[in-house]
Design an enzyme around this catalytic site. Structure first.
Site, PDB file in Angstrom:
ATOM      1  N   GLY A  21      -3.662 -11.040  -9.512  1.00  0.00           N
ATOM      2  CA  GLY A  21      -2.937 -11.984  -8.666  1.00  0.00           C
ATOM      3  C   GLY A  21      -1.428 -11.840  -8.692  1.00  0.00           C
ATOM      4  O   GLY A  21      -0.722 -12.842  -8.538  1.00  0.00           O
ATOM      5  N   THR A  22      -0.909 -10.609  -8.819  1.00  0.00           N
ATOM      6  CA  THR A  22       0.560 -10.502  -8.796  1.00  0.00           C
ATOM      7  C   THR A  22       1.093 -10.774  -7.389  1.00  0.00           C
ATOM      8  O   THR A  22       2.202 -11.294  -7.243  1.00  0.00           O
ATOM      9  CB  THR A  22       1.053  -9.134  -9.313  1.00  0.00           C
ATOM     10  OG1 THR A  22       0.596  -8.094  -8.450  1.00  0.00           O
ATOM     11  CG2 THR A  22       0.609  -8.879 -10.743  1.00  0.00           C
ATOM     12  N   ASN A  23       0.309 -10.449  -6.359  1.00  0.00           N
ATOM     13  CA  ASN A  23       0.737 -10.822  -5.003  1.00  0.00           C
ATOM     14  C   ASN A  23       0.787 -12.340  -4.854  1.00  0.00           C
ATOM     15  O   ASN A  23       1.714 -12.887  -4.266  1.00  0.00           O
ATOM     16  CB  ASN A  23      -0.208 -10.235  -3.954  1.00  0.00           C
ATOM     17  CG  ASN A  23       0.227  -8.857  -3.499  1.00  0.00           C
ATOM     18  OD1 ASN A  23       1.208  -8.727  -2.770  1.00  0.00           O
ATOM     19  ND2 ASN A  23      -0.476  -7.836  -3.950  1.00  0.00           N
ATOM     20  N   MET A 138     -11.376  -8.577  -3.253  1.00  0.00           N
ATOM     21  CA  MET A 138     -12.151  -7.343  -3.116  1.00  0.00           C
ATOM     22  C   MET A 138     -13.557  -7.593  -2.575  1.00  0.00           C
ATOM     23  O   MET A 138     -14.532  -7.054  -3.110  1.00  0.00           O
ATOM     24  CB  MET A 138     -12.203  -6.623  -4.462  1.00  0.00           C
ATOM     25  CG  MET A 138     -10.839  -6.256  -4.981  1.00  0.00           C
ATOM     26  SD  MET A 138      -9.869  -5.366  -3.748  1.00  0.00           S
ATOM     27  CE  MET A 138      -8.931  -4.269  -4.774  1.00  0.00           C
ATOM     28  N   ASN A 159      -4.641  -9.835   5.537  1.00  0.00           N
ATOM     29  CA  ASN A 159      -4.937  -9.038   4.341  1.00  0.00           C
ATOM     30  C   ASN A 159      -3.739  -8.167   4.030  1.00  0.00           C
ATOM     31  O   ASN A 159      -3.021  -7.747   4.931  1.00  0.00           O
ATOM     32  CB  ASN A 159      -6.165  -8.153   4.590  1.00  0.00           C
ATOM     33  CG  ASN A 159      -6.541  -7.337   3.356  1.00  0.00           C
ATOM     34  OD1 ASN A 159      -6.499  -7.844   2.229  1.00  0.00           O
ATOM     35  ND2 ASN A 159      -6.895  -6.078   3.547  1.00  0.00           N
ATOM     36  N   HIS A 161      -2.969  -4.511   2.288  1.00  0.00           N
ATOM     37  CA  HIS A 161      -3.689  -3.308   1.875  1.00  0.00           C
ATOM     38  C   HIS A 161      -2.711  -2.302   1.266  1.00  0.00           C
ATOM     39  O   HIS A 161      -1.652  -2.065   1.841  1.00  0.00           O
ATOM     40  CB  HIS A 161      -4.416  -2.694   3.077  1.00  0.00           C
ATOM     41  CG  HIS A 161      -5.247  -1.528   2.677  1.00  0.00           C
ATOM     42  ND1 HIS A 161      -6.444  -1.678   1.998  1.00  0.00           N
ATOM     43  CD2 HIS A 161      -5.033  -0.194   2.781  1.00  0.00           C
ATOM     44  CE1 HIS A 161      -6.935  -0.484   1.736  1.00  0.00           C
ATOM     45  NE2 HIS A 161      -6.101   0.439   2.190  1.00  0.00           N
TER      46      HIS A 161
HETATM   47  C1  GAR Z   1      -2.985  -5.043  -4.450  1.00  0.00           C
HETATM   48  O1  GAR Z   1      -2.447  -3.750  -4.556  1.00  0.00           O
HETATM   49  C2  GAR Z   1      -3.625  -5.234  -3.079  1.00  0.00           C
HETATM   50  O2  GAR Z   1      -2.939  -4.580  -2.060  1.00  0.00           O
HETATM   51  C3  GAR Z   1      -4.962  -4.571  -3.324  1.00  0.00           C
HETATM   52  O3  GAR Z   1      -5.351  -5.028  -4.588  1.00  0.00           O
HETATM   53  C4  GAR Z   1      -4.187  -5.222  -5.389  1.00  0.00           C
HETATM   54  C5  GAR Z   1      -4.242  -6.597  -5.973  1.00  0.00           C
HETATM   55  O4  GAR Z   1      -3.222  -6.787  -6.902  1.00  0.00           O
HETATM   56  N1  GAR Z   1      -5.911  -4.913  -2.317  1.00  0.00           N
HETATM   57  C6  GAR Z   1      -6.857  -4.082  -1.907  1.00  0.00           C
HETATM   58  O5  GAR Z   1      -7.014  -2.966  -2.368  1.00  0.00           O
HETATM   59  C7  GAR Z   1      -7.747  -4.626  -0.799  1.00  0.00           C
HETATM   60  N2  GAR Z   1      -8.568  -3.603  -0.291  1.00  0.00           N
HETATM   61  P1  GAR Z   1      -2.842  -8.241  -7.402  1.00  0.00           P
HETATM   62  O6  GAR Z   1      -4.143  -8.926  -7.808  1.00  0.00           O
HETATM   63  O7  GAR Z   1      -1.963  -7.988  -8.590  1.00  0.00           O
HETATM   64  O8  GAR Z   1      -2.155  -8.952  -6.279  1.00  0.00           O
END
Ligand code: GAR
Length: 278
Positions: A21-23, A138, A159, A161
């Protein structure tokens, strides 16, 4: 169907996560700055133990779990809502995410996915989200979920990506970009449609891949772009500056912000300033 609150001046955003969940954290931090036109009203995860849930709780945001892992294996309680077989067949004809050739197996899988999504919707709807933002979520999203939020022709599910779509859809954007030998990597924010990572692109930003780069460095560089691009796209939507255009077979978007070139230049300059490995 979802209502739009006010005139988008302050968007109500639900964020879906599966992992660290850093986003999500970047969006929480952006909201805390006080000059962003969105409020995170709920977070949900497809699995218990996702650290994103802890981030939400620390920020005082309601956090929910729908345990897709056990539900997709059939772990629904007695009396759970389920789609009628007619509804399921119709959803199957609209979906492009499950490529199981055996019809019976595909419908079975779709039914469980839709039932899990129904639980997710039931948890999210009391928070009245205007936008649902997938941030490292995911799981495939079916037309059932999309129709619920999009209603009649809206685009309310986003989303992020970790690749320059349409290259490298799926779960391993950074690995695939680096493994292919690309000289530039990128991140994409798009509206979600019935396909996997195929929806109308809102924004993309690129970063250089230096000789002898490692996956860890590439991911770090890309993630730092993801954080800025996602928050900016949500701001553009809140400001009514994203128009979905194109044709029915290829939806695209137009950004109306006169500052768009400046924003793009800022992302690119920052990414280029990243240090190459010695
Ligand atoms: C991020 O890089 C996001 O773009 C990717 O998962 C990571 C989640 O990081 N998403 C995908 O690959 C979707 N197909 P986070 O949990 O640290 O935000």
């Amino acid at each position: 169907m979802m209502k739009i609150h006010g005139d988008f001046r302050q968007l109500r955003v639900a964020v879906l996560v599966s992992g660290g969940g850093t986003n999500l954290q970047a969006l929480i931090d952006r909201a805390a700055q006080g000059d962003w036109s969105a409020t995170i009203v709920a977070v949900a995860s497809d699995r218990d133990g996702a650290y994103g849930l802890v981030r939400a709780e620390k920020a005082g945001i309601p956090a929910h779990v729908v345990d897709y892992g056990s539900l997709l294996k059939g772990g629904f309680g007695a009396g759970s809502w389920e789609p009628s077989s007619a509804e399921l067949k119709e959803l199957d004809s609209a979906q492009k995410i499950l490529r199981i050739t055996d019809e019976h197996a595909r419908l079975h899988r779709l039914k469980r996915l839709v039932m899990a999504e129904h639980q997710l919707i039931t948890l999210l709807d009391p928070h009245e989200p205007d936008l649902v933002c997938l941030a490292g979520f995911m799981r495939l999203v079916s037309p059932y979920f999309l129709r619920h939020y999009n209603g009649d022709g809206g685009w309310r599910v986003l989303n992020i990506h970790p690749a320059l779509l349409p290259a490298f859809p799926g779960e391993h954007g950074y690995e695939d970009t680096l493994g292919y030998g690309c000289r530039w990597g990128g991140v994409t924010v798009h509206f979600v449609d019935e396909g996997e990572d195929t929806g109308p692109i809102i924004a993309q930003a690129v970063y250089p891949i230096w000789p002898d780069d490692t996956l860890e460095r590439v991911r770090r560089r890309g993630l730092s772009l993801e954080y800025s691009v996602y928050a900016q796209c949500i701001q553009w939507i809140a400001d009514g500056q994203v128009q979905v255009t194109g044709t029915p077979s290829r939806r695209t978007t137009t950004i109306k912000d006169p500052r768009y070139p400046e924003v793009l230049r800022g992302w690119t300059h920052r990414a280029l300033a990243s240090e190459p490995p010695l």
